[in-house]
Scaffold this motif. Structure first.
Motif, PDB file in Angstrom:
ATOM      1  N   SER A 281       2.427   5.798  10.475  1.00  0.00           N
ATOM      2  CA  SER A 281       2.033   5.310   9.142  1.00  0.00           C
ATOM      3  C   SER A 281       0.521   5.117   9.057  1.00  0.00           C
ATOM      4  O   SER A 281      -0.078   5.379   8.014  1.00  0.00           O
TER       5      SER A 281
ATOM      6  N   ARG B 295      -1.931   7.023   6.495  1.00  0.00           N
ATOM      7  CA  ARG B 295      -2.802   6.232   5.621  1.00  0.00           C
ATOM      8  C   ARG B 295      -4.252   6.718   5.714  1.00  0.00           C
ATOM      9  O   ARG B 295      -4.938   6.859   4.703  1.00  0.00           O
TER      10      ARG B 295
ATOM     11  N   TYR C 105       2.444   2.282   4.374  1.00  0.00           N
ATOM     12  CA  TYR C 105       1.811   1.785   5.603  1.00  0.00           C
ATOM     13  C   TYR C 105       2.157   0.314   5.849  1.00  0.00           C
ATOM     14  O   TYR C 105       2.539  -0.064   6.958  1.00  0.00           O
TER      15      TYR C 105
END
Length: 300
Positions: A128, A132, A64
């Motif tokens: 991302s 996450r 991330y």
């Protein structure tokens, strides 16, 4: 290797991990957060599984960060690390089959985003972040990061309510699109943790409101009912109490000078009263030489 083959391999890996998890012994324990995530833990895992899950979450966190910063080399390395950390990871007791599917979709989405020749900062950031949140939801049963989106989505709902009351289809539509974007961000994380029926109800409501907001003929009564229903479904999705309002009307801020004068007035009165009492106390003098003054000392 084309996208279809990659998807088959990834789904197979996740499915095998889930099935093999049923053969592993279970004990009491917790998974410590591997980053600055909330300190809540996932219970019911043996030590080996706790370590694997922690490594999996750590890889997702670093992936991330690299993708948010546009670090191409680091992002590709962390993607491989995250995929490798899936090997031997048991999902038994962590989520449902639907949750595994949502997690796999999030991983594939990030992998395909990284594979594109042209780098899109917006897609890198969103994909991302979605992954996450999904991995964090898997590792944390309570107080996962995605739950912080309640206030954001409640604000979107409040703006939809405002657009409806003002008779503004454009404002209603704009607020709904923001809600739709935020829901897409947290949906995989919600699927991992919530019952499938709750997800289906909210999905159905989103589809209905999307059609409603696209209609050329503005249906204000239906929009009002939809917002009321959405308020209840939003609370259910985030595990909030039924009696807890999603939003409250804010009043009393139309005339800030009024409140400033009122509060300032009370402070001035309090200080004046304190000063008066101190002044009267100072005027109370008791003489030791004249007894006749003793009675007068109580006048004040």
């Amino acid at each position: 290797m084309n996208n279809a083959i990659r998807k088959i391999i990834l789904y197979s890996l996740l499915g095998i991990s889930f099935m093999l998890g049923g053969l592993l012994p279970y004990g009491a324990g917790s998974v410590a957060a591997a980053s600055d995530s909330p300190k809540e833990t996932t219970k019911g895992l043996v030590q080996g599984d706790k370590e694997k899950l922690a490594l999996f979450e750590q890889a997702a966190e670093e992936l991330y960060r690299d993708m948010q910063e546009g670090n191409t080399q680091g992002a590709h390395q962390q993607m491989e690390r995250l995929t490798d950390s899936l090997e031997g990871l048991s999902f038994k007791g962590l989520t449902s089959v639907e949750g595994i599917h949502a997690l796999a979709e999030s991983i594939i989405d990030v992998r395909e985003t990284l594979a594109r020749a042209e780098v899109s900062p917006e897609e890198w950031a969103s994909s991302s972040a979605r992954l996450r949140l999904a991995v964090n939801s898997l590792a944390h049963q309570d107080n996962a990061l995605w739950l912080q989106y309640y206030k954001v989505m409640a604000d979107d709902m409040e703006k939809m309510h405002r657009g409806r009351t003002k008779g503004s289809p454009a404002l209603f539509r704009e607020a709904f699109l923001a809600l739709q974007s935020h829901y897409a961000m947290i949906r995989p994380a919600a699927v991992i943790r919530k019952d499938a029926s709750e997800i289906n109800r909210f999905d159905s409501w989103m589809s209905y409101v999307e059609r409603l907001s696209n209609d050329k003929a503005w249906d204000e009564p239906s929009a009002g009912k939809a917002v009321s229903q959405g308020e209840r479904l939003l609370k259910e999705l985030f595990g909030r109490k039924t009696g807890e309002p999603v939003f409250l009307p804010i009043t009393g801020f139309g005339s800030p000078w009024y409140w400033s004068v009122l509060i300032g007035g009370w402070i001035v009165l309090a200080l004046a009263y304190t000063g008066l009492r101190k002044y009267r106390a100072d005027q109370t003098v008791m003489s030791v030489h004249a007894k006749k003054d003793r009675a007068d000392s109580y006048r004040f």
